[in-house]
Design an enzyme around this catalytic site. Structure first.
Site, PDB file in Angstrom:
ATOM      1  N   GLN A 132       0.763  -1.421   0.382  1.00 55.95           N
ATOM      2  CA  GLN A 132       0.081   0.272  -0.430  1.00 55.95           C
ATOM      3  C   GLN A 132       1.139   1.331  -0.328  1.00 55.95           C
ATOM      4  O   GLN A 132       1.985   0.935   0.026  1.00 55.95           O
ATOM      5  CB  GLN A 132      -1.176  -0.425   1.077  1.00 55.95           C
ATOM      6  CG  GLN A 132      -2.698   0.438   1.369  1.00 55.95           C
ATOM      7  CD  GLN A 132      -2.897   0.598   2.341  1.00 55.95           C
ATOM      8  OE1 GLN A 132      -3.162   0.261   3.230  1.00 55.95           O
ATOM      9  NE2 GLN A 132      -4.249   0.456   2.190  1.00 55.95           N
ATOM     10  N   SER A 299       0.364  -2.070   7.459  1.00 56.90           N
ATOM     11  CA  SER A 299       0.706  -3.312   7.884  1.00 56.90           C
ATOM     12  C   SER A 299      -0.546  -3.930   6.923  1.00 56.90           C
ATOM     13  O   SER A 299      -0.394  -5.376   6.926  1.00 56.90           O
ATOM     14  CB  SER A 299       0.170  -4.012   9.078  1.00 56.90           C
ATOM     15  OG  SER A 299      -0.908  -3.676  10.014  1.00 56.90           O
ATOM     16  N   HIS A 300      -1.386  -3.247   5.762  1.00 57.10           N
ATOM     17  CA  HIS A 300      -2.329  -3.546   5.303  1.00 57.10           C
ATOM     18  C   HIS A 300      -0.964  -4.474   3.890  1.00 57.10           C
ATOM     19  O   HIS A 300      -0.859  -4.083   2.759  1.00 57.10           O
ATOM     20  CB  HIS A 300      -2.667  -2.257   4.275  1.00 57.10           C
ATOM     21  CG  HIS A 300      -3.279  -1.801   5.869  1.00 57.10           C
ATOM     22  ND1 HIS A 300      -3.873  -0.662   6.174  1.00 57.10           N
ATOM     23  CD2 HIS A 300      -3.533  -2.187   7.133  1.00 57.10           C
ATOM     24  CE1 HIS A 300      -4.120   0.179   7.135  1.00 57.10           C
ATOM     25  NE2 HIS A 300      -4.475  -0.951   7.439  1.00 57.10           N
ATOM     26  N   VAL A 301      -1.115  -5.330   4.091  1.00 56.23           N
ATOM     27  CA  VAL A 301       0.140  -6.790   2.889  1.00 56.23           C
ATOM     28  C   VAL A 301      -1.368  -8.011   2.788  1.00 56.23           C
ATOM     29  O   VAL A 301      -2.293  -8.093   3.063  1.00 56.23           O
ATOM     30  CB  VAL A 301       1.041  -7.228   3.277  1.00 56.23           C
ATOM     31  CG1 VAL A 301       2.342  -5.982   3.864  1.00 56.23           C
ATOM     32  CG2 VAL A 301       0.922  -8.449   5.117  1.00 56.23           C
ATOM     33  N   ASN A 339      -5.065  -4.038  -3.959  1.00 59.31           N
ATOM     34  CA  ASN A 339      -5.144  -3.500  -2.804  1.00 59.31           C
ATOM     35  C   ASN A 339      -5.165  -2.063  -3.123  1.00 59.31           C
ATOM     36  O   ASN A 339      -4.580  -1.611  -3.343  1.00 59.31           O
ATOM     37  CB  ASN A 339      -3.681  -2.989  -1.688  1.00 59.31           C
ATOM     38  CG  ASN A 339      -4.159  -3.398  -0.369  1.00 59.31           C
ATOM     39  OD1 ASN A 339      -4.965  -2.779  -0.190  1.00 59.31           O
ATOM     40  ND2 ASN A 339      -2.797  -2.654   0.105  1.00 59.31           N
TER      41      ASN A 339
END
Length: 373
Positions: A132, A299-301, A339
């Site tokens: 992201q 941490s938006h993997v 994403n």
């Protein structure tokens, strides 16, 4: 801003009571002593552990998902406990919900699916990994007090005018976008040091600048999209192992030019909004250059074991059921092929709910691959 945060005491249908948010300032990155933040830990597990047919094994790590000789049926898992003893847990149904990275790593270690090869573009396990782009503008004011030491996840406002396809991209040379948000989640002591440009790196002037700007600084963020490319993927590391001798997960990633162009454009829009607020000065910070794992960004993997309609390009079907291993389900943001410009939490919850519903309503009544349901 949407948030699973209660403003007054609430008892859910399972009989679990949550307390009201007190805006303590320790929201993001912390557990909640008030039980104000909704998660499976606070709203579901307390009810589950009372059931006689439920067991939770803590301080354990699953090592591998086991399959039969055909590789088309999961038979359980092996795990290691806190004493270092290894166990086998048989199962008729295996559901993996271990966060994006470990979902993919477990599948690679277990030989589930074919590992993705960026050269041939074949294989699906590890494919379509995306991160992201974190962008923002910091505003410094005189004679304002934002009380940054208090706050909560639901305190804030956001606009979607420049999120993904909500605006005309004609001639811009990129696609995607981001949500523009002001979210005062609480500024951690010591960790929050708002300093204007040209501030000395140390000494009395550094201390004075921190004192002068601590209460009167705010930021506008733009959490923006990251789209997958052929060269961004997850694989097993050939050199490094964990304490159990298993390969660690390797991340092969860099921001594509599309994402960097999008970040610059959207951050400029944030800067226009910030300028209209008449700050004394401001710092405009779009995502630039190469990705680095050193500074925390998000941490938006997502991705790596994606959902789709074609088993040659995806790992799970619309029910999060693994292709060719119908009694194995992999739940999480690993199912996202791209994403978007928002936190993945809500979509992860929706997909988990859908998978649970479909397992109960369809799979248990007629075990097998659910394609057209």
């Amino acid at each position: 801003m949407p948030s699973s945060l209660v403003s007054e005491a609430y008892t859910n249908p399972y009989g679990v009571t949550m307390g009201p948010c007190t805006f303590c300032g320790f929201c993001t990155n912390y557990g909640c002593a008030n039980y104000s933040k909704a998660s499976a830990i606070t709203t579901v597990l307390p009810a589950l552990i009372r059931k006689p047919n439920f067991s939770a094994y803590t301080n354990c790590e699953v090592l591998e998902v086991l399959t039969d000789s055909t590789g088309k049926k999961a038979t359980g898992v092996t795990y290691i406990d806190s004493s270092g003893d290894k166990w086998e847990q048989p199962a008729d149904l295996v559901i993996v919900a271990a966060f994006t990275f470990e979902n993919v790593r477990l599948m690679l270690l277990s030989g589930i699916g074919e590992a993705y090869d960026p050269v041939t573009n074949k294989g699906t396990t590890g494919r379509n990994y995306a991160y992201q782009t974190a962008n923002g503008v910091t505003l410094f004011f005189d004679n304002k007090n934002f009380n940054p030491f208090i706050g909560a996840g639901a305190v804030g406002m956001g606009i979607d005018e420049f999120n993904n396809d909500n605006f005309d991209h004609s001639g811009l040379g990129f696609f995607g976008g981001g949500s523009i948000r002001v979210t005062p989640i609480g500024s951690a002591p010591i960790g929050y040091r708002p300093l204007p440009p040209k501030t000395p790196k140390w000494g009395s002037k550094w201390k004075q600048a921190l004192k002068d700007n601590y209460l009167s600084t705010m930021s506008i963020g733009c959490e923006a999209s990251s789209y997958t490319t052929r060269t961004n993927y997850l694989s097993l590391d050939p050199n490094y192992n964990d304490p159990h001798g298993r390969p660690l997960l390797r991340i092969t990633f860099d921001f594509a030019q599309n994402d960097l162009k999008m970040a610059q454009y959207c951050t400029n829009k944030v800067a226009e909004i910030a300028k209209s607020m008449n700050p004394r000065e401001m710092i405009v910070k779009p995502m630039t250059g190469h990705w680095s794992s050193v500074p925390y960004q998000s941490s938006h993997v997502v991705g790596g074991f994606i959902m789709g309609a074609d088993p040659s390009t995806s790992s799970v079907n619309q029910h999060l059921q693994v292709w060719d291993v119908p009694n194995l389900f992999v739940v999480g943001a690993s199912a996202f092929p791209q994403n978007p410009g928002y936190n993945p939490t809500g979509t992860v919850g929706a997909l988990a709910y859908k998978a649970a519903h479909d397992i109960r309503q369809y799979y248990l009544k007629r075990p097998g691959e659910m394609i057209s349901v």
